[in-house]
Scaffold this motif. Structure first.
Motif, PDB file in Angstrom:
ATOM      1  N   SER A 110      -7.268 -13.079  30.642  1.00  0.00           N
ATOM      2  CA  SER A 110      -6.669 -12.435  31.836  1.00  0.00           C
ATOM      3  C   SER A 110      -7.082 -11.033  31.856  1.00  0.00           C
ATOM      4  CB  SER A 110      -4.982 -12.375  31.841  1.00  0.00           C
ATOM      5  OG  SER A 110      -4.688 -13.726  31.486  1.00  0.00           O
ATOM      6  N   SER A 114      -9.772  -9.311  34.652  1.00  0.00           N
ATOM      7  CA  SER A 114      -9.544  -8.420  35.292  1.00  0.00           C
ATOM      8  C   SER A 114     -10.494  -7.259  35.333  1.00  0.00           C
ATOM      9  CB  SER A 114      -8.276  -7.816  34.674  1.00  0.00           C
ATOM     10  OG  SER A 114      -7.091  -8.553  35.070  1.00  0.00           O
ATOM     11  N   VAL A 119      -8.487  -8.165  40.142  1.00  0.00           N
ATOM     12  CA  VAL A 119      -7.112  -8.770  40.056  1.00  0.00           C
ATOM     13  C   VAL A 119      -6.855  -9.061  41.540  1.00  0.00           C
ATOM     14  CG1 VAL A 119      -4.698  -8.793  39.637  1.00  0.00           C
ATOM     15  CG2 VAL A 119      -6.128  -7.803  38.086  1.00  0.00           C
ATOM     16  N   MET A 120      -6.733 -10.236  42.289  1.00  0.00           N
ATOM     17  CA  MET A 120      -6.631 -10.437  43.566  1.00  0.00           C
ATOM     18  C   MET A 120      -7.421  -9.724  44.511  1.00  0.00           C
ATOM     19  SD  MET A 120      -2.547 -11.716  43.264  1.00  0.00           S
ATOM     20  CE  MET A 120      -1.942 -11.458  44.814  1.00  0.00           C
ATOM     21  N   ASP A 213      -2.973  -3.451  41.592  1.00  0.00           N
ATOM     22  CA  ASP A 213      -3.374  -4.706  40.585  1.00  0.00           C
ATOM     23  C   ASP A 213      -2.404  -4.387  39.213  1.00  0.00           C
ATOM     24  OD1 ASP A 213      -4.725  -2.097  40.096  1.00  0.00           O
ATOM     25  OD2 ASP A 213      -6.776  -3.405  39.758  1.00  0.00           O
ATOM     26  N   ARG A 215      -0.063  -5.034  36.514  1.00  0.00           N
ATOM     27  CA  ARG A 215       0.703  -6.350  36.031  1.00  0.00           C
ATOM     28  C   ARG A 215       1.449  -5.928  34.948  1.00  0.00           C
ATOM     29  NH1 ARG A 215      -0.561  -7.277  40.455  1.00  0.00           N
ATOM     30  NH2 ARG A 215      -1.620  -9.009  41.311  1.00  0.00           N
ATOM     31  N   ASP A 249       4.486 -10.668  42.854  1.00  0.00           N
ATOM     32  CA  ASP A 249       3.242 -10.709  41.984  1.00  0.00           C
ATOM     33  C   ASP A 249       2.830  -9.773  40.920  1.00  0.00           C
ATOM     34  OD1 ASP A 249       2.609 -12.605  44.285  1.00  0.00           O
ATOM     35  OD2 ASP A 249       1.426 -11.026  45.532  1.00  0.00           O
ATOM     36  N   TYR A 252       2.679 -11.411  34.940  1.00  0.00           N
ATOM     37  CA  TYR A 252       2.336 -12.750  34.074  1.00  0.00           C
ATOM     38  C   TYR A 252       3.271 -12.904  33.105  1.00  0.00           C
ATOM     39  CZ  TYR A 252      -2.202 -11.260  36.411  1.00  0.00           C
ATOM     40  OH  TYR A 252      -3.258 -11.097  37.160  1.00  0.00           O
ATOM     41  N   ALA A 272       3.899 -17.527  36.906  1.00  0.00           N
ATOM     42  CA  ALA A 272       3.523 -16.296  37.650  1.00  0.00           C
ATOM     43  C   ALA A 272       3.766 -16.785  39.222  1.00  0.00           C
ATOM     44  CB  ALA A 272       2.154 -15.751  37.491  1.00  0.00           C
ATOM     45  N   ASN A 276      -0.641 -15.349  42.233  1.00  0.00           N
ATOM     46  CA  ASN A 276      -1.383 -15.003  40.928  1.00  0.00           C
ATOM     47  C   ASN A 276      -2.093 -16.394  40.476  1.00  0.00           C
ATOM     48  OD1 ASN A 276      -1.107 -12.331  40.347  1.00  0.00           O
ATOM     49  ND2 ASN A 276       0.979 -12.377  40.000  1.00  0.00           N
ATOM     50  N   ASP A 279      -5.087 -17.259  42.060  1.00  0.00           N
ATOM     51  CA  ASP A 279      -6.410 -16.182  41.514  1.00  0.00           C
ATOM     52  C   ASP A 279      -6.531 -16.613  40.174  1.00  0.00           C
ATOM     53  OD1 ASP A 279      -7.734 -13.946  41.707  1.00  0.00           O
ATOM     54  OD2 ASP A 279      -6.478 -12.732  40.194  1.00  0.00           O
TER      55      ASP A 279
END
Length: 427
Positions: A110, A114, A119-120, A213, A215, A249, A252, A272, A276, A279
């Motif tokens: 992850s 990133s 991220v997204m 972004d 998380r 969002d 995680y 998630a 997410n 993604d």
């Protein structure tokens, strides 16, 4: 017993001679004991051996949708495995992806994704001047190793009994767009065994990060790892809280069966929001054609449901509870009232956190190693291995036998006393 800090220099000197004698006698025994990592013992691993037989000759090897688990496909996990780990994670199966054997591997992936792809749709972290992570301390060394590996700046956040210092978290996250995440072990935390309070979880869900972004890396590694049936810590479910707060969002949530079935051969999952997970799937489609579905099927057939998981975890508790109690009884008997250390008394998880007098942790661990007891390195529970007070030591009681653990605990308390006396005499 008199507090060490209240003893005269002559009393401390006499005590040191006595402790030196005891230490020499222990060293002469040539011990070789390991209390360094939170590994299940062989006795615990044996609890899951029948899992090896559930796919024996004649067993149905198709999942409930008819897919042959021996073949390619089903990138996000078979439905029954998503249901099982969904129950364990307290989320609906559509919010779960099942991975391979290691949640740590998913966390690494992850962070890597990133860094390289963002991220997204946000800017990949590798293109930014600075990327930062918040690290509740003391915390899990392997989390810190991941962010260190990618050159991410880590910021210490003090841990309290109800979770991280949320005033500090809220301030830093809202002010600095370079802060992209926070590591969390929210239940029976590593190493203190603390569980985040309702208020802490709700404050996490209501965070207003400057970075779109940002998380929360919610590593719920010990979600069902209780030591006592009548003292179960309760953790509020974070995904639901984030959704309620309008931040669906932001989190995680990682879990695995590493300390439920076999650490080397469990199944891991991330829960998630659907956005997410979509993604995540963009890179998974290139990375893999599917994880080990036979292992997923094996786990489902063996545990069946959440009740099966809980019943199994009580068997684990019966094995490790006496070990925790032995260590805590030794600490209480030998160190209470001396004012040379404090320790946690967790209701679950895998560790006891010990805080020595400032400046003594490295010396204690070194003395223990010389006497034949290997412990987690002092400083490991802090980013970059640097404990600013040189005081925190993680005790891992699960792996040794009770007899070995009893010896190791006696060595440890002796080393605490010796290092403390040395420090006071040097002042």
């Amino acid at each position: 017993m008199k507090k060490y800090s209240e003893m005269s220099r002559e009393e401390l000197q006499a005590l040191k001679e006595q402790l030196d004698q005891q230490y020499a006698e222990i060293k002469a025994q040539g011990l070789a004991l390991d209390m360094s990592r939170g590994k299940p013992s062989a006795e615990q691993l044996n609890l899951s051996m029948d899992m090896m037989n559930v796919l024996a000759n004649g067993a149905e090897l198709k999942c409930e949708t008819g897919v042959d688990c021996r073949n390619y496909g089903v990138i996000d996990g078979i439905p029954e495995a998503k249901r099982l780990l969904g129950e364990m994670s307290e989320v609906d199966p559509e919010h779960i992806i099942i991975y391979g054997n290691s949640s740590l591997n998913v966390m690494f992936d992850s962070i890597a994704r990133s860094m390289t792809h963002g991220v997204m749709g946000n800017t990949p972290w590798c293109r930014l001047d600075k990327v930062k992570f918040l690290c509740p301390v003391p915390g899990y060394d392997r989390h810190f190793k991941i962010t260190e590996f990618f050159g991410i700046e880590m910021i210490n956040v003090p841990m309290h009994e109800d979770g991280p210092d949320m005033d500090m978290v809220e301030k830093l996250v809202s002010e600095d767009p370079a802060i992209k995440g926070i590591w969390c072990v929210p239940k029976y935390s590593n190493p203190q065994g603390y569980t985040y309070s309702r208020e802490t979880v709700e404050r996490f869900a209501r965070l207003k990060p400057a970075a779109p972004d940002f998380r929360i890396y919610w590593d719920n590694a010990y979600s069902i790892h209780h030591l006592y049936n009548d003292q179960l810590d309760f953790l509020v479910e974070i995904l639901g809280e984030c959704a309620k707060a309008g931040n669906p969002d932001m989190v995680y949530k990682f879990t695995s069966t590493s300390k439920v079935s076999f650490p080397g051969s469990g199944i891991a999952a991330v829960a998630a929001s659907k956005a997410n997970l979509a993604d995540f799937k963009t890179y998974m489609q290139t990375q893999t054609i599917g994880h080990d579905k036979l292992n997923q099927l094996r786990h489902v057939k063996f545990f069946k449901d959440l009740n099966g998981l809980h019943a199994h975890m009580m068997k684990h508790a019966d094995i490790i509870r006496p070990k925790f109690e032995l260590v805590l009884e030794t600490l209480d008997r030998e160190l209470s009232g001396l004012d040379i250390g404090e320790w946690t008394k967790p209701h679950g998880g895998y560790f006891i956190s010990f805080d020595s007098m400032e400046g003594c942790a490295k010396r204690i661990v070194s003395l223990a190693a010389e006497a034949g007891v290997v412990m987690t390195g002092a400083g490991a529970t802090y980013p970059y291995g640097k404990d600013p007070k040189d005081s925190n030591i993680r005790i891992a009681p699960t792996f040794p036998t009770l007899e070995e653990l009893g010896k190791a605990a006696e060595v440890f308390v002796l080393c605490v006393k010796l290092a403390s006396v040395e420090k006071l005499l040097a002042e």
